[in-house]
Design an enzyme around this catalytic site. Structure first.
Site, PDB file in Angstrom:
ATOM      1  N   GLY A   1      49.791  53.029  45.447  1.00  0.00           N
ATOM      2  CA  GLY A   1      49.606  53.461  43.834  1.00  0.00           C
ATOM      3  C   GLY A   1      48.447  52.635  43.362  1.00  0.00           C
TER       4      GLY A   1
ATOM      5  CG  ASN B   1      57.317  52.740  42.239  1.00  0.00           C
ATOM      6  OD1 ASN B   1      57.353  52.543  43.393  1.00  0.00           O
ATOM      7  ND2 ASN B   1      57.741  54.049  41.597  1.00  0.00           N
TER       8      ASN B   1
ATOM      9  CG  LEU C   1      43.810  45.907  39.859  1.00  0.00           C
ATOM     10  CD1 LEU C   1      43.969  47.200  39.326  1.00  0.00           C
ATOM     11  CD2 LEU C   1      43.560  46.166  41.412  1.00  0.00           C
TER      12      LEU C   1
ATOM     13  CB  ALA D   1      48.099  36.297  32.993  1.00  0.00           C
TER      14      ALA D   1
ATOM     15  CB  CYS E   1      50.958  45.708  33.374  1.00  0.00           C
ATOM     16  SG  CYS E   1      50.670  46.137  34.976  1.00  0.00           S
ATOM     17  CG  PHE E   2      49.829  44.574  28.391  1.00  0.00           C
ATOM     18  CD1 PHE E   2      49.291  43.846  29.576  1.00  0.00           C
ATOM     19  CD2 PHE E   2      48.597  44.759  27.455  1.00  0.00           C
ATOM     20  CE1 PHE E   2      48.101  43.215  29.674  1.00  0.00           C
ATOM     21  CE2 PHE E   2      47.521  44.160  27.642  1.00  0.00           C
ATOM     22  CZ  PHE E   2      47.166  43.676  29.032  1.00  0.00           C
TER      23      PHE E   2
HETATM   24  C1  UDX Z   1      46.552  44.752  32.428  1.00  0.00           C
HETATM   25  C2  UDX Z   1      45.826  43.570  32.602  1.00  0.00           C
HETATM   26  O1  UDX Z   1      44.596  43.323  32.133  1.00  0.00           O
HETATM   27  C3  UDX Z   1      45.691  43.295  34.089  1.00  0.00           C
HETATM   28  O2  UDX Z   1      45.005  42.032  34.301  1.00  0.00           O
HETATM   29  C4  UDX Z   1      46.800  43.418  34.662  1.00  0.00           C
HETATM   30  O3  UDX Z   1      46.906  43.291  36.236  1.00  0.00           O
HETATM   31  C5  UDX Z   1      47.408  44.790  34.520  1.00  0.00           C
HETATM   32  O4  UDX Z   1      47.702  44.922  33.157  1.00  0.00           O
HETATM   33  P1  UDX Z   1      45.832  47.151  32.188  1.00  0.00           P
HETATM   34  O5  UDX Z   1      46.999  47.867  31.602  1.00  0.00           O
HETATM   35  O6  UDX Z   1      45.024  48.286  33.539  1.00  0.00           O
HETATM   36  O7  UDX Z   1      45.510  46.005  32.832  1.00  0.00           O
HETATM   37  O8  UDX Z   1      44.602  47.754  31.038  1.00  0.00           O
HETATM   38  P2  UDX Z   1      44.031  46.535  30.159  1.00  0.00           P
HETATM   39  O9  UDX Z   1      42.550  46.752  29.967  1.00  0.00           O
HETATM   40  O10 UDX Z   1      44.507  45.199  30.134  1.00  0.00           O
HETATM   41  O11 UDX Z   1      44.237  47.474  28.684  1.00  0.00           O
HETATM   42  C6  UDX Z   1      45.833  47.339  28.385  1.00  0.00           C
HETATM   43  C7  UDX Z   1      45.977  48.047  26.970  1.00  0.00           C
HETATM   44  O12 UDX Z   1      45.357  47.325  26.014  1.00  0.00           O
HETATM   45  C8  UDX Z   1      45.179  49.188  26.752  1.00  0.00           C
HETATM   46  O13 UDX Z   1      46.043  50.443  25.991  1.00  0.00           O
HETATM   47  C9  UDX Z   1      43.877  48.912  25.832  1.00  0.00           C
HETATM   48  O14 UDX Z   1      43.418  50.167  25.165  1.00  0.00           O
HETATM   49  C10 UDX Z   1      44.583  48.160  25.116  1.00  0.00           C
HETATM   50  N1  UDX Z   1      43.734  46.973  24.499  1.00  0.00           N
HETATM   51  C11 UDX Z   1      42.843  46.215  25.161  1.00  0.00           C
HETATM   52  C12 UDX Z   1      43.441  46.944  23.140  1.00  0.00           C
HETATM   53  O15 UDX Z   1      43.939  47.671  22.555  1.00  0.00           O
HETATM   54  N2  UDX Z   1      42.453  45.917  22.683  1.00  0.00           N
HETATM   55  C13 UDX Z   1      41.644  45.224  23.468  1.00  0.00           C
HETATM   56  O16 UDX Z   1      41.364  44.376  23.004  1.00  0.00           O
HETATM   57  C14 UDX Z   1      42.046  45.154  24.892  1.00  0.00           C
HETATM   58  P1  ADP Z   2      51.507  50.298  40.872  1.00  0.00           P
HETATM   59  O1  ADP Z   2      50.989  50.637  39.487  1.00  0.00           O
HETATM   60  O2  ADP Z   2      52.219  49.047  40.798  1.00  0.00           O
HETATM   61  O3  ADP Z   2      50.522  50.578  41.944  1.00  0.00           O
HETATM   62  P2  ADP Z   2      52.684  52.975  41.570  1.00  0.00           P
HETATM   63  O4  ADP Z   2      53.775  53.343  40.791  1.00  0.00           O
HETATM   64  O5  ADP Z   2      51.186  53.584  41.009  1.00  0.00           O
HETATM   65  O6  ADP Z   2      52.608  51.310  41.103  1.00  0.00           O
HETATM   66  O7  ADP Z   2      52.758  52.951  43.082  1.00  0.00           O
HETATM   67  C1  ADP Z   2      53.858  52.500  43.733  1.00  0.00           C
HETATM   68  C2  ADP Z   2      53.814  53.231  45.059  1.00  0.00           C
HETATM   69  O8  ADP Z   2      55.082  52.834  45.897  1.00  0.00           O
HETATM   70  C3  ADP Z   2      54.449  54.846  44.741  1.00  0.00           C
HETATM   71  O9  ADP Z   2      53.435  55.550  45.297  1.00  0.00           O
HETATM   72  C4  ADP Z   2      55.711  54.994  45.460  1.00  0.00           C
HETATM   73  O10 ADP Z   2      55.802  56.118  46.251  1.00  0.00           O
HETATM   74  C5  ADP Z   2      55.486  53.847  46.457  1.00  0.00           C
HETATM   75  N1  ADP Z   2      56.784  53.531  47.074  1.00  0.00           N
HETATM   76  C6  ADP Z   2      58.021  53.013  46.445  1.00  0.00           C
HETATM   77  N2  ADP Z   2      59.066  52.618  47.294  1.00  0.00           N
HETATM   78  C7  ADP Z   2      58.493  52.680  48.701  1.00  0.00           C
HETATM   79  C8  ADP Z   2      58.888  52.490  49.572  1.00  0.00           C
HETATM   80  N3  ADP Z   2      60.205  52.062  49.997  1.00  0.00           N
HETATM   81  N4  ADP Z   2      58.153  52.648  50.810  1.00  0.00           N
HETATM   82  C9  ADP Z   2      57.054  52.951  50.813  1.00  0.00           C
HETATM   83  N5  ADP Z   2      56.281  53.379  49.403  1.00  0.00           N
HETATM   84  C10 ADP Z   2      57.203  53.168  48.589  1.00  0.00           C
END
Ligand code: UDX
Ligand code: ADP
Ligand code: UDX
Length: 480
Positions: A10, A87, A159, A219, A272-273
């Site tokens: 993913g 996931n 990341l 974090a 994530c958040f």
């Molecule tokens: C986040 C964390 O930054 C990362 O470290 C973790 O591994 C996964 O979750 P991500 O969700 O990819 O990463 O994007 P991020 O840049 O953190 O933005 C998250 C959301 O916050 C976005 O919708 C962004 O638009 C929003 N955001 C970010 C704001 O609204 N204001 C800001 O100042 C920064």
């Molecule tokens: P992330 O953002 O955490 O990387 P994603 O949803 O993008 O999460 O990716 C998770 C991936 O894991 C999906 O592509 C899903 O098909 C795969 N997955 C889930 N369960 C299994 C499993 N048991 N074996 C192999 N792949 C799996």
């Protein structure tokens, strides 16, 4: 040759493994997934995720020491180190529904590892999981071990999407948690040696398992909290005539606070958040800490408030009705430079407008029509949301069209709503847009990307989050 296998191809697994392969030519990396479509895409010219710089990295290593495969069992069997990057969505039913992480995929991956392994393995948690998951996984593995030694490590990924490759090349830190036993420490060292190929030693932090797991949740919670803090300020700025950009700049100049992550917006999104905070809330509740749980819940509540506040501003500014009005939606991804729409604030804003019978014309440079339709039709799971948004019904589907340019989206529209901060929105020809819109023409900027004064000079009524209100809007009754 050390062999690494990553389960889950993913957003996290794919880019992380590609960079390990690039930086460690002596390591063979296999990324496996149960989704045939996903693996096929990784093996094609059209990678399944859009991430600047990723194509290049994959091209350099694929077929040499980087492989994408659906043969999960073979690669797990051969590997010395198995990363698990599957996931972990929020549970939608049963105990902890709406808050706890759903570990179904994790558990099935762990059981599969136990089934196929014939040699000792280091198993690395890469997905964000609740604290103490490693312990549960360890139990599954050791109770099915057939004499094999498993070492569990937690190596959370920090990341961010859109900058994944940059973040992986130059991480602020790499965190590795493990058992404080001789075998545990040895496993930590083995993984440390992998990262040390390109990450300076002082940026590789080692901790115990629980600290590593909790640090990741913490974090993300801290980052989200900053956004909710500045978004809460944006409402106060609008009410008092302050400018949130000026306030956050001034606040961020304090070196104890720092300038990053203080951009006010229509709300944070991303996979994530919200998920991680809900998870944190659940862990607090399970540990008898309701006050701490309440504290973190508030971060999500403000985020929901910000999204509904935005919709209310739109509707109230437009004579309290958007029924049958064409509304241009610019941007649907949860942030720029990604095609990802998971938890994007655009979903809530669009559903809010559709709830008021608006007609939407949506443009995002990276999100497909199919994805947008799916997102708007999905029954969103409610935790204890103040937003009561209905997914699109088959009749509302007709009210949404997805187009391939900002100019097409805005043609004959009553309003432009900017929901993602794509760079191209900063350089649009707003005079041309204005000339082709219904009057009065409105711009609602949820990302503070437009030059407010310039647009007001053209003739637009402009609302930009946390900025001084347009006299048009100021004279309206206050929004809740
Ligand atoms: C986040 C964390 O930054 C990362 O470290 C973790 O591994 C996964 O979750 P991500 O969700 O990819 O990463 O994007 P991020 O840049 O953190 O933005 C998250 C959301 O916050 C976005 O919708 C962004 O638009 C929003 N955001 C970010 C704001 O609204 N204001 C800001 O100042 C920064
Ligand atoms: P992330 O953002 O955490 O990387 P994603 O949803 O993008 O999460 O990716 C998770 C991936 O894991 C999906 O592509 C899903 O098909 C795969 N997955 C889930 N369960 C299994 C499993 N048991 N074996 C192999 N792949 C799996
Ligand atoms: C604060 C602001 O720092 C300063 O900019 C403003 O002008 C006045 O208020 P002050 O109250 O003198 O200054 O002390 P500060 O160092 O900020 O500490 C305030 C409280 O927070 C203290 O009780 C301190 O012990 C506590 N604190 C500080 C923590 O508990 N943890 C920390 O990490 C930092």
């Amino acid at each position: 040759m050390v062999k690494i296998c990553c389960i889950g191809a993913g957003y996290v697994g794919g880019p992380t493994m590609a960079v390990i392969a690039l930086k460690c030519p002596a390591i063979e990396v296999a990324v496996v997934d149960i989704s045939v479509a996903r693996i096929n895409a990784w093996n094609s010219d059209q990678l399944p995720i859009y991430e600047p710089g990723l194509d290049d990295v994959v091209k350099q290593c694929r077929g040499k020491n980087l492989f994408f495969s659906t043969d999960v069992e073979k690669h797990v069997f051969e590997a010395d180190i198995v990363f698990v990057s599957v996931n972990t969505p929020t549970k939608t039913r049963g105990l902890g529904a709406g808050k706890a992480a759903d570990l179904t995929y994790w558990e099935s991956a762990a059981r599969m590892i136990a089934d196929v392994s014939k040699s000792d393995k280091i198993v690395v948690e890469k997905s964000t999981v609740p604290v103490k998951t490693a312990e549960a996984i360890e139990k599954i593995l050791t109770h099915n071990s057939k004499g094999i030694n498993y070492q569990i490590l937690s190596n959370p990924e920090f990341l961010a999407e859109g900058t994944a490759i940059e973040d992986l090349f130059k991480p602020d830190r790499v965190l590795i948690g493990g058992r404080e036993t001789p075998e545990g420490l040895k496993a930590v060292q083995t993984l440390k040696d992998v990262y040390a190929q390109w990450v300076p030693e002082d940026r590789i932090l080692t901790t115990n398992l629980w600290s590593a797991e909790l640090s990741k949740l913490a974090a993300n919670a801290f980052l989200a909290q900053r956004i909710s803090s500045v978004n809460a300020m944006s409402a106060l700025c609008e009410a008092t005539g302050a400018d949130v950009t000026q306030v956050s700049y001034a606040v961020g100049k304090d070196s104890r606070i720092g300038p990053k992550f203080l951009n006010s917006s229509v709300g944070f999104g991303g996979s994530c958040f919200q998920k991680d905070i809900l998870n944190l809330v659940y862990i607090c509740e399970c540990n008898g800490l309701p006050e701490v749980a309440e504290y973190w819940k508030q971060v999500i509540k403000i985020n929901d408030y910000q999204k509904s506040r935005f919709v209310n501003r739109i509707v109230s500014s437009m004579f309290n009705t958007v029924a049958n009005k064409k509304m241009a939606i610019l941007g649907f991804a949860f942030k720029k430079d990604t095609g990802d729409t998971r938890e994007t604030p655009a979903i809530d804003v669009c559903l809010g407008l559709l709830g008021d019978k608006a007609q939407l014309s949506i443009y995002d440079p990276q999100v497909t029509e199919e994805q947008i339709q799916r997102d708007l039709s999905m029954n969103k799971f409610d935790w204890d949301h103040p937003l009561h948004l209905q997914p699109m019904s088959p009749t509302t589907v007709k009210k949404v069209s997805v187009v391939w340019s900002a100019y097409e989206a805005t043609k004959d529209a009553h309003a432009v709503c900017i929901l993602t901060e794509w760079d191209e929105f900063k350089t649009l020809d707003f005079q041309k847009i204005y000339d082709n819109m219904q009057k009065p023409a409105f711009v609602f900027d949820g990302r503070n990307v437009v030059d407010v004064q310039k647009l007001r000079d053209i003739g637009f009524v402009v609302y930009s989050i946390g900025k001084q209100l347009d006299p048009w809007i100021k004279d309206l009754p206050a929004v809740a």
